[in-house]
Structures are given as C-alpha cells and as structure tokens.
Design a protein around this motif. Structure first.
Motif, PDB file in Angstrom:
ATOM      1  N   ASP A 252     -12.735  -4.741   0.717  1.00 55.84           N
ATOM      2  CA  ASP A 252     -11.462  -4.906   1.674  1.00 55.84           C
ATOM      3  C   ASP A 252     -10.409  -5.890   1.183  1.00 55.84           C
ATOM      4  OD1 ASP A 252     -13.135  -3.799   3.615  1.00 55.84           O
ATOM      5  OD2 ASP A 252     -13.290  -5.468   4.823  1.00 55.84           O
ATOM      6  N   ASP A 253     -10.652  -6.504   0.420  1.00 51.25           N
ATOM      7  CA  ASP A 253      -9.520  -7.452  -0.363  1.00 51.25           C
ATOM      8  C   ASP A 253      -8.399  -6.612  -1.009  1.00 51.25           C
ATOM      9  OD1 ASP A 253      -8.788 -10.145  -0.866  1.00 51.25           O
ATOM     10  OD2 ASP A 253      -8.728  -9.543  -2.855  1.00 51.25           O
ATOM     11  N   ILE A 254      -8.879  -5.538  -1.693  1.00 51.10           N
ATOM     12  CA  ILE A 254      -7.955  -4.843  -2.072  1.00 51.10           C
ATOM     13  C   ILE A 254      -6.959  -4.048  -1.274  1.00 51.10           C
ATOM     14  CG2 ILE A 254      -7.598  -2.708  -3.720  1.00 51.10           C
ATOM     15  CD1 ILE A 254     -10.276  -3.074  -4.893  1.00 51.10           C
ATOM     16  N   ALA A 255      -7.560  -3.639   0.037  1.00 51.94           N
ATOM     17  CA  ALA A 255      -6.956  -2.898   1.166  1.00 51.94           C
ATOM     18  C   ALA A 255      -5.931  -3.998   1.778  1.00 51.94           C
ATOM     19  CB  ALA A 255      -7.732  -2.404   2.144  1.00 51.94           C
ATOM     20  N   GLU A 256      -6.278  -5.252   1.945  1.00 53.99           N
ATOM     21  CA  GLU A 256      -5.527  -6.013   2.504  1.00 53.99           C
ATOM     22  C   GLU A 256      -4.194  -6.485   1.559  1.00 53.99           C
ATOM     23  OE1 GLU A 256      -8.310  -9.642   3.307  1.00 53.99           O
ATOM     24  OE2 GLU A 256      -9.562  -8.123   4.639  1.00 53.99           O
ATOM     25  N   ASN A 257      -4.509  -6.522   0.375  1.00 54.58           N
ATOM     26  CA  ASN A 257      -3.435  -6.757  -0.611  1.00 54.58           C
ATOM     27  C   ASN A 257      -2.445  -5.631  -0.642  1.00 54.58           C
ATOM     28  OD1 ASN A 257      -3.687  -9.321  -1.730  1.00 54.58           O
ATOM     29  ND2 ASN A 257      -5.449  -8.616  -2.568  1.00 54.58           N
ATOM     30  N   LEU A 258      -2.962  -4.464  -0.542  1.00 56.44           N
ATOM     31  CA  LEU A 258      -1.928  -3.174  -0.318  1.00 56.44           C
ATOM     32  C   LEU A 258      -1.406  -3.439   0.874  1.00 56.44           C
ATOM     33  CD1 LEU A 258      -4.280  -0.228  -1.703  1.00 56.44           C
ATOM     34  CD2 LEU A 258      -2.231  -1.226  -2.646  1.00 56.44           C
ATOM     35  N   ALA A 285     -13.131   4.983  -2.024  1.00 59.66           N
ATOM     36  CA  ALA A 285     -13.806   3.735  -1.954  1.00 59.66           C
ATOM     37  C   ALA A 285     -14.711   3.779  -0.721  1.00 59.66           C
ATOM     38  CB  ALA A 285     -12.708   2.531  -1.747  1.00 59.66           C
ATOM     39  N   ARG A 286     -16.138   3.230  -1.264  1.00 59.06           N
ATOM     40  CA  ARG A 286     -17.251   3.368  -0.219  1.00 59.06           C
ATOM     41  C   ARG A 286     -17.386   1.997   0.299  1.00 59.06           C
ATOM     42  NH1 ARG A 286     -20.182   6.163  -4.600  1.00 59.06           N
ATOM     43  NH2 ARG A 286     -21.311   4.131  -4.908  1.00 59.06           N
ATOM     44  N   GLY A 287     -16.623   0.989   0.010  1.00 63.34           N
ATOM     45  CA  GLY A 287     -16.893  -0.640   0.303  1.00 63.34           C
ATOM     46  C   GLY A 287     -15.925  -0.902   1.386  1.00 63.34           C
ATOM     47  N   LEU A 288     -15.172  -0.131   2.122  1.00 61.74           N
ATOM     48  CA  LEU A 288     -14.192  -0.369   3.178  1.00 61.74           C
ATOM     49  C   LEU A 288     -14.874  -0.484   4.362  1.00 61.74           C
ATOM     50  CD1 LEU A 288     -11.107   1.777   1.909  1.00 61.74           C
ATOM     51  CD2 LEU A 288     -11.273  -0.657   1.861  1.00 61.74           C
ATOM     52  N   SER A 289     -14.434  -1.655   5.094  1.00 61.05           N
ATOM     53  CA  SER A 289     -15.183  -1.814   6.395  1.00 61.05           C
ATOM     54  C   SER A 289     -14.133  -0.850   7.413  1.00 61.05           C
ATOM     55  CB  SER A 289     -14.694  -3.125   6.774  1.00 61.05           C
ATOM     56  OG  SER A 289     -13.315  -3.767   6.949  1.00 61.05           O
ATOM     57  N   PRO A 290     -14.703  -0.709   8.436  1.00 56.52           N
ATOM     58  CA  PRO A 290     -13.644   0.274   9.490  1.00 56.52           C
ATOM     59  C   PRO A 290     -12.470  -0.467   9.524  1.00 56.52           C
ATOM     60  CG  PRO A 290     -15.984   0.263  10.274  1.00 56.52           C
ATOM     61  CD  PRO A 290     -15.773  -0.685   9.026  1.00 56.52           C
ATOM     62  N   ASP A 291     -12.202  -1.674   9.930  1.00 57.19           N
ATOM     63  CA  ASP A 291     -11.195  -2.474  10.369  1.00 57.19           C
ATOM     64  C   ASP A 291     -10.182  -2.177   9.012  1.00 57.19           C
ATOM     65  OD1 ASP A 291     -11.950  -2.793  12.670  1.00 57.19           O
ATOM     66  OD2 ASP A 291     -12.354  -4.854  12.262  1.00 57.19           O
ATOM     67  N   ALA A 292     -10.869  -2.502   7.917  1.00 58.66           N
ATOM     68  CA  ALA A 292      -9.776  -2.423   6.780  1.00 58.66           C
ATOM     69  C   ALA A 292      -9.238  -0.874   6.373  1.00 58.66           C
ATOM     70  CB  ALA A 292     -10.642  -3.036   5.528  1.00 58.66           C
ATOM     71  N   ARG A 293     -10.300  -0.033   6.796  1.00 58.24           N
ATOM     72  CA  ARG A 293      -9.609   1.476   6.658  1.00 58.24           C
ATOM     73  C   ARG A 293      -8.787   1.622   7.451  1.00 58.24           C
ATOM     74  NH1 ARG A 293     -11.872   5.370   4.062  1.00 58.24           N
ATOM     75  NH2 ARG A 293     -13.647   4.267   3.178  1.00 58.24           N
ATOM     76  N   ARG A 294      -8.701   1.262   8.821  1.00 60.03           N
ATOM     77  CA  ARG A 294      -7.943   1.455   9.799  1.00 60.03           C
ATOM     78  C   ARG A 294      -6.489   0.935   9.607  1.00 60.03           C
ATOM     79  NH1 ARG A 294     -10.227  -0.832  13.485  1.00 60.03           N
ATOM     80  NH2 ARG A 294     -11.603   0.973  13.869  1.00 60.03           N
ATOM     81  N   SER A 295      -6.511  -0.512   9.355  1.00 55.66           N
ATOM     82  CA  SER A 295      -5.279  -0.973   8.729  1.00 55.66           C
ATOM     83  C   SER A 295      -4.607  -0.265   7.757  1.00 55.66           C
ATOM     84  CB  SER A 295      -5.586  -2.609   8.526  1.00 55.66           C
ATOM     85  OG  SER A 295      -4.516  -3.168   8.322  1.00 55.66           O
ATOM     86  N   LEU A 296      -5.245  -0.051   6.500  1.00 57.61           N
ATOM     87  CA  LEU A 296      -4.496   0.238   5.355  1.00 57.61           C
ATOM     88  C   LEU A 296      -4.004   1.658   5.789  1.00 57.61           C
ATOM     89  CD1 LEU A 296      -3.613   0.372   2.568  1.00 57.61           C
ATOM     90  CD2 LEU A 296      -5.829   0.986   1.885  1.00 57.61           C
ATOM     91  N   GLY A 297      -4.732   2.435   6.381  1.00 60.10           N
ATOM     92  CA  GLY A 297      -4.493   3.963   6.786  1.00 60.10           C
ATOM     93  C   GLY A 297      -3.065   4.062   7.820  1.00 60.10           C
ATOM     94  N   LEU A 298      -3.326   3.174   8.646  1.00 61.42           N
ATOM     95  CA  LEU A 298      -2.090   2.934   9.684  1.00 61.42           C
ATOM     96  C   LEU A 298      -0.748   2.538   8.974  1.00 61.42           C
ATOM     97  CD1 LEU A 298      -3.722   1.907  12.861  1.00 61.42           C
ATOM     98  CD2 LEU A 298      -2.862   4.176  12.396  1.00 61.42           C
ATOM     99  N   THR A 299      -1.064   1.727   8.121  1.00 59.20           N
ATOM    100  CA  THR A 299       0.197   1.056   7.475  1.00 59.20           C
ATOM    101  C   THR A 299       0.834   1.939   6.470  1.00 59.20           C
ATOM    102  OG1 THR A 299      -0.710  -1.237   7.955  1.00 59.20           O
ATOM    103  CG2 THR A 299       0.909  -0.967   6.143  1.00 59.20           C
ATOM    104  N   ALA A 300       0.019   2.622   5.675  1.00 53.32           N
ATOM    105  CA  ALA A 300       0.313   3.309   4.528  1.00 53.32           C
ATOM    106  C   ALA A 300       0.923   4.353   4.988  1.00 53.32           C
ATOM    107  CB  ALA A 300      -0.639   3.628   3.755  1.00 53.32           C
ATOM    108  N   LYS A 301       0.682   5.203   6.112  1.00 56.10           N
ATOM    109  CA  LYS A 301       1.015   6.476   6.433  1.00 56.10           C
ATOM    110  C   LYS A 301       2.340   6.599   6.946  1.00 56.10           C
ATOM    111  CE  LYS A 301      -2.620   7.764   9.208  1.00 56.10           C
ATOM    112  NZ  LYS A 301      -3.343   8.291  10.246  1.00 56.10           N
ATOM    113  N   ARG A 302       3.004   5.114   7.505  1.00 58.85           N
ATOM    114  CA  ARG A 302       4.367   5.075   7.608  1.00 58.85           C
ATOM    115  C   ARG A 302       5.293   5.200   6.873  1.00 58.85           C
ATOM    116  NH1 ARG A 302       2.300   0.623  11.092  1.00 58.85           N
ATOM    117  NH2 ARG A 302       3.104  -0.984   9.720  1.00 58.85           N
ATOM    118  N   PHE A 303       4.916   5.065   5.718  1.00 58.06           N
ATOM    119  CA  PHE A 303       5.551   5.125   4.395  1.00 58.06           C
ATOM    120  C   PHE A 303       5.402   6.358   3.686  1.00 58.06           C
ATOM    121  CE2 PHE A 303       4.909   0.564   5.324  1.00 58.06           C
ATOM    122  CZ  PHE A 303       6.420   0.327   5.156  1.00 58.06           C
ATOM    123  N   PHE A 304       4.746   7.320   4.100  1.00 55.36           N
ATOM    124  CA  PHE A 304       4.232   8.449   3.395  1.00 55.36           C
ATOM    125  C   PHE A 304       5.368   9.625   3.554  1.00 55.36           C
ATOM    126  CE2 PHE A 304      -0.702   8.437   3.110  1.00 55.36           C
ATOM    127  CZ  PHE A 304      -0.710   7.509   2.290  1.00 55.36           C
TER     128      PHE A 304
END
Length: 328
Positions: A252-258, A285-304
């Motif tokens: 999760d920490d990697i995702a939060e920093n991204l 990554a297998r160690g992402l919580s649902p919240d971290a995965r959702r947050s990173l996915g929604l944030t990143a897709k805006r820049f794709f």
C-alpha cells in the motif's frame, strides 16, 4: 596482500556458488589488464564455495575473501564496498564470466570519459553448461539511457564498472532492495551524473533457474522495481526524506506514494513512466488492499492516454477471467 592500491577492484558477491565460482575467478585472473584486486564476499555459503575461494586466495595475493552476513545481495555488496580502495569498481556475479579484455576496455573508456560515472556493456547469455544462447545489446548514449531508465533497467549489473567516488556519494547499495538493487543504483547514479554502455560483448551472463531474476515471481520483481522508480520520482519532485516502505506482504505504501506523485505538479514528460509503473503495480502486486488498489487505479487512469487506457482495461479483464477460472 599487496598493500599498493590497485587501479580496479573487482567486487563479487556469491552464495552457494560452488558450481561456477572457479570459472568466475579464472576469468578475472585471465584479464589482459593486470592491475586489479578481486574482492569476493561469500554470503555464508553452505556448500564448498568458501573452500574454493580460499584455495585461489592462497595462490594469488590479489584475491581477498570476506565473509558476509546473509542479509541479502545489497548488504553483501556493501560489505565488499567497505574494503574497496581502487578508484574503479568492476561488478561481477559469482556465476558469470568476464571476457579477457573487459577490464582493459572499461578502464580505458572511463579514463577517456571523465564525466561518465558508470559504464556497462553488451553481454552474451550462456546457460548452466556454458552454451551461448543469444546476445543482449545495451542502449548507448546518455540521453537514451536516461530516458529508458525512467521506466526500466537497461544496464547489466555484472557488466558494470563504476567510479568509487560515485558509489560513495550516493551511499552504495540500499539494503531494502532484495531485488532490483541494480535498478535502484542506476537511478540514483543517474541523478548525479552520466551512465554509458559499450557496444562490445565483455561478459558471459549466465542464466539459470536459481537466480533471483529468473524466479518468475512477477509480484516480487514488480514491487522492488516500482519502489525504486517511485523513490526516484519522489526525490525528483522534492519530497525530501520520503521513500517507499517495501514489504512483500503489504504494498500500500508504494501505491500511496504513486498517488502523491500524480497529485503533485508532475511534468508531462514523466507521465508515461509513472503510468507504466502504476499499471505494473496494479497488475502484479499481490499485497495491495482494495482501498489502495481503488485509489491508485482511479487516480492513474485520469492521466492515461487512450492506448494506455485500452491496455489497462485488457489487463483488468484478463485478471478477472484468470481469477474466475481459478475459482472453478
């Protein structure tokens, strides 16, 4: 040991390498360049590795054996670096073979290019039985290498010769990287100076099943390489003292920093690299919580870009189908 400082210290880290270590040592002894010292860190091997190294050291005073602590490759390499006195450090793994002209060619290159801090080369892949498999060509030109490094490693670690001053300036290897320690090293060196490659085969690079890089563990390779790149961008964008906490069970920490980087004033030129690292983390990554995965996915897709959105959708669909198949 000869007390005089050599021109090059060759640094090898090895663990349970009895099958190949003699060939590695012989390849250093057979170099056309003679002013070297060979520092071998045996990371507490349980086979005959130490015995083999000691037999060589007894015959050649240029060979130094140091006992490691079995805390990972980065930690072992740092133990070896503490013994380095030469201005140049040639890295070599305990299962690879340096071609006879390697030290001479790289020494001469660095002498002629004082602005280059590290130089690698093309390599030839070999198997466990020394059969040549294929050539791996490295990119050349600092601008091209710098651009590629933002997204992936492009320099073969055991083919590299590095200035000791650069290693000292960045603090050597970082122990938290039990994988991708070389990628992290090149990123940090690239922040203080130039890196180059030589278009010549200077190493026989062995591939076999016991290697970390050949383990097939996409999760492990991803979290360390994405963590290294994320740390690099955190430094670039002024998040002084902040870095990723990398554990194999919690990513999760990697995702939060991204997410933090996406929300900063990131340059357009860095978005493709950041998007690639975010996509890899979400995919493997297998160690992402649902919240971290959702947050990173929604944030990143805006820049794709559109192609990146399509690729990400395909990855998501493939993953869902795979999980559905496994559940049956």
């Amino acid at each position: 040991m000869n007390d005089s400082t050599p021109a090059i210290d060759v640094l090898v880290t090895v663990y349970n390498g009895e099958r190949f270590i003699a060939q590695t040592i012989d390849s250093v002894i057979g170099q056309t360049f003679r002013d070297w010292r060979l520092i071998i860190v045996d990371d507490l091997s349980t086979d005959r590795t130490e015995e083999i190294i000691r037999s060589y050291a007894a015959r050649d005073p240029r060979i130094l054996l140091i006992k490691g602590e079995h805390k990972g490759i980065a930690a072992a390499a740092n133990i070896g670096l503490r013994a380095v006195t030469a201005p140049l450090v040639a890295r070599l793994d305990g299962d690879d073979v340096a071609l006879p002209e390697r030290l001479q060619v790289q020494h001469d290159f660095l002498q002629a290019h004082p602005d280059v801090l590290a130089v690698g080369s093309d390599v030839y892949l070999i198997d466990e039985n020394n059969k040549r498999l294929r050539r791996r060509r490295a990119p050349v030109g600092w601008q091209k290498i710098h651009e590629i490094l933002q997204t992936r490693n492009c320099m073969c670690h055991p083919s590299a010769m590095i200035r000791r001053s650069a290693l000292k300036q960045i603090g050597g290897y970082r122990d938290k990287f039990r994988n991708s320690l070389d990628y992290d090293l090149w990123l940090r060196i690239s922040e203080i100076g130039k890196i180059e490659n030589i278009t010549q085969d200077l190493l026989l690079y062995r591939r076999h099943a016991s290697q970390i890089s050949a383990s097939g563990n996409a999760h492990r390779q991803t979290i360390y390489s994405v963590g290294a790149a994320t740390d690099h961008f955190l430094r670039k964008y002024g998040f002084s003292g902040r870095e990723c906490c990398i554990t194999e069970s919690d990513n999760d920490d990697i995702a939060e920093n991204l997410v933090l980087l996406y929300r900063s004033s990131i340059l357009r030129e860095d978005l493709p690299a950041l998007n690639r690292h975010a996509t890899r983390l979400l995919r493997y990554a297998r160690g992402l919580s649902p919240d971290a995965r959702r947050s990173l996915g929604l944030t990143a897709k805006r820049f794709f870009s559109i192609p990146e959105r399509i690729k990400f959708f395909v990855y998501q669909l493939t993953g869902k189908l795979k999980r559905l198949h496994q559940s049956r």
